[in-house]
Design a protein around this motif. Structure first.
Motif, PDB file in Angstrom:
ATOM      1  N   GLY A 215     -23.401 -25.181  41.693  1.00  0.00           N
ATOM      2  CA  GLY A 215     -22.658 -24.267  40.833  1.00  0.00           C
ATOM      3  C   GLY A 215     -23.095 -24.261  39.387  1.00  0.00           C
ATOM      4  N   GLY A 216     -24.216 -24.956  39.071  1.00  0.00           N
ATOM      5  CA  GLY A 216     -24.692 -24.980  37.690  1.00  0.00           C
ATOM      6  C   GLY A 216     -25.573 -23.791  37.374  1.00  0.00           C
ATOM      7  N   THR A 217     -26.810 -24.068  36.972  1.00  0.00           N
ATOM      8  CA  THR A 217     -27.750 -23.005  36.603  1.00  0.00           C
ATOM      9  C   THR A 217     -29.065 -23.222  37.335  1.00  0.00           C
ATOM     10  OG1 THR A 217     -26.776 -22.768  34.400  1.00  0.00           O
ATOM     11  CG2 THR A 217     -28.988 -21.881  34.705  1.00  0.00           C
ATOM     12  N   VAL A 218     -29.621 -22.135  37.883  1.00  0.00           N
ATOM     13  CA  VAL A 218     -30.921 -22.173  38.541  1.00  0.00           C
ATOM     14  C   VAL A 218     -31.892 -21.320  37.735  1.00  0.00           C
ATOM     15  CG1 VAL A 218     -32.248 -21.530  40.592  1.00  0.00           C
ATOM     16  CG2 VAL A 218     -29.978 -22.561  40.838  1.00  0.00           C
ATOM     17  N   LEU A 219     -32.980 -21.933  37.276  1.00  0.00           N
ATOM     18  CA  LEU A 219     -34.006 -21.226  36.516  1.00  0.00           C
ATOM     19  C   LEU A 219     -35.272 -21.093  37.360  1.00  0.00           C
ATOM     20  CD1 LEU A 219     -35.222 -20.028  33.865  1.00  0.00           C
ATOM     21  CD2 LEU A 219     -35.930 -22.362  33.310  1.00  0.00           C
ATOM     22  N   PHE A 220     -35.694 -19.854  37.615  1.00  0.00           N
ATOM     23  CA  PHE A 220     -36.954 -19.613  38.296  1.00  0.00           C
ATOM     24  C   PHE A 220     -38.051 -19.524  37.231  1.00  0.00           C
ATOM     25  CE2 PHE A 220     -33.660 -17.610  40.971  1.00  0.00           C
ATOM     26  CZ  PHE A 220     -33.812 -18.399  42.113  1.00  0.00           C
ATOM     27  N   ASP A 221     -38.865 -20.564  37.155  1.00  0.00           N
ATOM     28  CA  ASP A 221     -39.871 -20.658  36.113  1.00  0.00           C
ATOM     29  C   ASP A 221     -41.076 -19.774  36.464  1.00  0.00           C
ATOM     30  OD1 ASP A 221     -40.916 -21.679  33.702  1.00  0.00           O
ATOM     31  OD2 ASP A 221     -42.100 -23.149  34.798  1.00  0.00           O
ATOM     32  N   GLU A 222     -41.429 -18.874  35.552  1.00  0.00           N
ATOM     33  CA  GLU A 222     -42.534 -17.925  35.736  1.00  0.00           C
ATOM     34  C   GLU A 222     -42.406 -17.212  37.086  1.00  0.00           C
ATOM     35  OE1 GLU A 222     -44.324 -16.901  33.439  1.00  0.00           O
ATOM     36  OE2 GLU A 222     -43.775 -18.449  31.990  1.00  0.00           O
ATOM     37  N   ILE A 223     -41.409 -16.344  37.156  1.00  0.00           N
ATOM     38  CA  ILE A 223     -41.099 -15.630  38.388  1.00  0.00           C
ATOM     39  C   ILE A 223     -42.274 -14.783  38.866  1.00  0.00           C
ATOM     40  CG2 ILE A 223     -40.122 -13.616  37.199  1.00  0.00           C
ATOM     41  CD1 ILE A 223     -38.637 -15.244  40.343  1.00  0.00           C
ATOM     42  N   GLY A 224     -43.148 -14.365  37.948  1.00  0.00           N
ATOM     43  CA  GLY A 224     -44.302 -13.561  38.319  1.00  0.00           C
ATOM     44  C   GLY A 224     -45.334 -14.320  39.117  1.00  0.00           C
ATOM     45  N   ASP A 225     -45.268 -15.670  39.136  1.00  0.00           N
ATOM     46  CA  ASP A 225     -46.227 -16.483  39.886  1.00  0.00           C
ATOM     47  C   ASP A 225     -45.760 -16.776  41.306  1.00  0.00           C
ATOM     48  OD1 ASP A 225     -47.803 -16.561  37.638  1.00  0.00           O
ATOM     49  OD2 ASP A 225     -47.074 -18.518  36.970  1.00  0.00           O
ATOM     50  N   ILE A 226     -44.560 -16.324  41.650  1.00  0.00           N
ATOM     51  CA  ILE A 226     -44.001 -16.625  42.972  1.00  0.00           C
ATOM     52  C   ILE A 226     -44.409 -15.548  43.967  1.00  0.00           C
ATOM     53  CG2 ILE A 226     -41.837 -16.906  44.249  1.00  0.00           C
ATOM     54  CD1 ILE A 226     -40.617 -18.142  41.757  1.00  0.00           C
ATOM     55  N   ASP A 227     -44.860 -15.952  45.140  1.00  0.00           N
ATOM     56  CA  ASP A 227     -45.372 -15.003  46.133  1.00  0.00           C
ATOM     57  C   ASP A 227     -44.261 -14.163  46.740  1.00  0.00           C
ATOM     58  OD1 ASP A 227     -44.467 -16.287  48.862  1.00  0.00           O
ATOM     59  OD2 ASP A 227     -45.265 -17.937  47.667  1.00  0.00           O
ATOM     60  N   ASP A 228     -44.653 -13.086  47.438  1.00  0.00           N
ATOM     61  CA  ASP A 228     -43.702 -12.103  47.951  1.00  0.00           C
ATOM     62  C   ASP A 228     -42.711 -12.720  48.939  1.00  0.00           C
ATOM     63  OD1 ASP A 228     -43.078  -9.084  48.163  1.00  0.00           O
ATOM     64  OD2 ASP A 228     -43.244  -9.716  50.263  1.00  0.00           O
ATOM     65  N   GLU A 229     -43.177 -13.601  49.801  1.00  0.00           N
ATOM     66  CA  GLU A 229     -42.281 -14.208  50.795  1.00  0.00           C
ATOM     67  C   GLU A 229     -41.204 -15.050  50.125  1.00  0.00           C
ATOM     68  OE1 GLU A 229     -42.563 -16.989  54.840  1.00  0.00           O
ATOM     69  OE2 GLU A 229     -44.387 -16.320  53.806  1.00  0.00           O
ATOM     70  N   SER A 230     -41.620 -15.817  49.112  1.00  0.00           N
ATOM     71  CA  SER A 230     -40.648 -16.635  48.389  1.00  0.00           C
ATOM     72  C   SER A 230     -39.707 -15.762  47.567  1.00  0.00           C
ATOM     73  CB  SER A 230     -41.370 -17.630  47.472  1.00  0.00           C
ATOM     74  OG  SER A 230     -42.132 -18.553  48.227  1.00  0.00           O
ATOM     75  N   GLN A 231     -40.211 -14.634  47.061  1.00  0.00           N
ATOM     76  CA  GLN A 231     -39.341 -13.695  46.344  1.00  0.00           C
ATOM     77  C   GLN A 231     -38.232 -13.184  47.259  1.00  0.00           C
ATOM     78  OE1 GLN A 231     -41.372 -10.538  44.217  1.00  0.00           O
ATOM     79  NE2 GLN A 231     -43.067 -11.895  43.663  1.00  0.00           N
ATOM     80  N   ALA A 232     -38.582 -12.901  48.516  1.00  0.00           N
ATOM     81  CA  ALA A 232     -37.578 -12.436  49.479  1.00  0.00           C
ATOM     82  C   ALA A 232     -36.514 -13.508  49.696  1.00  0.00           C
ATOM     83  CB  ALA A 232     -38.250 -12.070  50.799  1.00  0.00           C
TER      84      ALA A 232
END
Length: 454
Positions: A215-232
């Motif tokens: 329930g805290g905070t989730v930061l996706f670091d450099e979201i542009g480096d994450i592949d399409d499957e992980s984005q889904a």
């Protein structure tokens, strides 16, 4: 405007300016240099709006806000401060100030905000919560308009549940902004989890992330480096966060709108993360903050046991003119190196040049062939400035920023050439003497009169 405004500031000039401007606008004004007097007026029921400085001879204006809220619920308080750090903006927001403006403030802007405060009555503020373990100062400092805008946005979105997308170049402090949004929010006692592409490379990744976040905070670091499957997987995580939904944030060096059009970023992910957008400016967008940052890093090094150091005027100007591709992180490393290698207390121009010469993409903006025309030099650096933004446009207001960069050294050199004689300088420049005086004030130019041998 109609109403009574209480002004508290230890600067007589500011009290006079505000009193005259508010009186002309139709307000009644009570002005004081004492917080004690201000609090007495508030207790007596005087005033419809309060304008107060932070650092006063008899106390801290921010610390008085809870007492004002207790005595006069709904009384709008506008905080003005020369302490141009993100901490001041955050503290003003936490104390539920009606508004916050850095010094030097724009008078018409302050008048407009005061008018709105007179028209609108806020709900009675809740008492602010103090946290003695918070740091007294943060490395996110700056008095330029770009940084002040960022501070205000951070303060506004801090205690909301909106997802936040933080953009900016490497080394500008994107992750630091995210951490401060968490540390000063209602979720501060809950975990802050930084997620990279490797954390989502299997089906159990999202479950592990949510389990850690609690329930805290989730930061996706450099979201542009994450592949399409992980984005889904991230999309499904945001849509189904479980019983204890965290707040989601993401950082990015790239233009995500352009990446989405190219198919590099999922559209559904972009719209889920783009609740609030914060842009962290590069050092090229706030060169006037570089001397302030240098002073901060010098003081930090001294507190950590390093010898005391100061920059010479020439070294400071060189640092202002440098392109800083690595931004604040690169600046801090350069200062640390100079603190350790400088031969004397004052860091000289050659020493600064030796450090910057070893940095990537070194090349101060003052370089160029002696025979090159000024227009060609300016054009060359403007093209580099645009190129450094890649597919993104520079922040709005470029025209005035560029003019200021040229105008400041032009006036300083002209004043030096005329021995500080403003009448001769105005004639040399071909402008009115009053115009020159205003520019000297606006640009904070120090004028020294002396005999000029010429």
């Amino acid at each position: 405007m109609d109403g009574t405004v209480l002004v508290a500031d230890d600067d007589r000039t500011i009290r006079t300016v505000l009193t005259q401007a508010l009186t002309r606008a139709g307000c009644k004004v009570h002005a004081t240099s004492s917080l004690t007097t201000l609090m007495r007026w508030v207790g007596e029921g005087k005033g419809d709006v309060v304008i107060t400085d932070v650092m006063m001879p008899d106390g801290n204006g921010l610390e008085m806000l809870p007492k004002i809220a207790e005595d006069r619920p709904g009384l709008p308080v506008i905080v003005i401060s020369a302490q141009n750090t993100i901490m001041t903006a955050i503290q003003a927001a936490e104390a539920e100030a009606y508004d916050y403006l850095p010094k030097p403030f724009d008078l018409p802007d302050l008048m407009k905000r005061t008018g709105k405060a007179l028209e609108l009555k806020r709900r009675a503020p809740m008492p602010s919560q103090s946290d003695t373990e918070r740091p007294d100062e943060l490395p996110l400092i700056g008095r330029t308009p770009a940084m002040q805008t960022l501070y205000r946005l951070v303060a506004r979105v801090m205690n909301t549940d909106l997802p936040v997308l933080i953009s900016g170049e490497s080394g500008t402090g994107k992750s630091l902004i995210a951490k401060e949004l968490h540390d000063f929010s209602d979720r501060r006692a809950l975990p802050f989890i930084v997620v990279n592409a490797s954390d989502l490379n299997d089906l159990e990744g999202p479950i592990r992330v949510l389990s850690k976040a609690k329930g805290g905070t989730v930061l996706f670091d450099e979201i542009g480096d994450i592949d399409d499957e992980s984005q889904a997987r991230i999309v499904r995580m945001i849509d189904n966060p479980g019983d204890h939904a965290p707040r989601f944030m993401a950082t990015s060096q790239i233009n995500l709108s352009a990446a989405m059009e190219k198919g590099e970023i999922r559209q559904d992910l972009f719209y889920r993360l783009n609740g609030a957008t914060l842009h962290v400016p590069s050092l090229r967008e706030r060169v006037d903050d570089i001397p302030l940052l240098v002073e901060h890093f010098l003081a930090k090094s001294e507190r950590e046991g390093a010898p005391m150091r100061v920059f010479s005027k020439e070294a400071t100007e060189l640092f202002r003119a440098y392109s800083w591709p690595g931004n604040v992180r690169q600046l801090e490393n350069a200062v640390k190196r100079l603190v350790l290698t400088a031969r004397t207390e004052e860091i000289s121009l050659p020493e600064a040049e030796s450090v910057l010469g070893a940095q990537p993409q070194a090349g101060p903006l003052i370089s160029g062939a002696d025979t090159e025309k000024l227009s060609a030099t300016v054009a060359r650096h403007l093209r580099r400035y645009f190129d450094l933004h890649g597919n993104m446009l520079p922040p709005n207001g470029l025209y005035n920023r560029i003019l200021r960069e040229i105008e400041l050294p032009l006036i300083e050199i002209a004043l030096d050439a005329t021995g500080g004689n403003q009448a001769k300088c105005a004639d040399l420049l071909g402008i009115n003497r009053n115009t020159l005086r205003k520019k000297i004030t606006d640009l904070d130019i120090q004028v020294t009169r002396r005999r000029k041998l010429m």
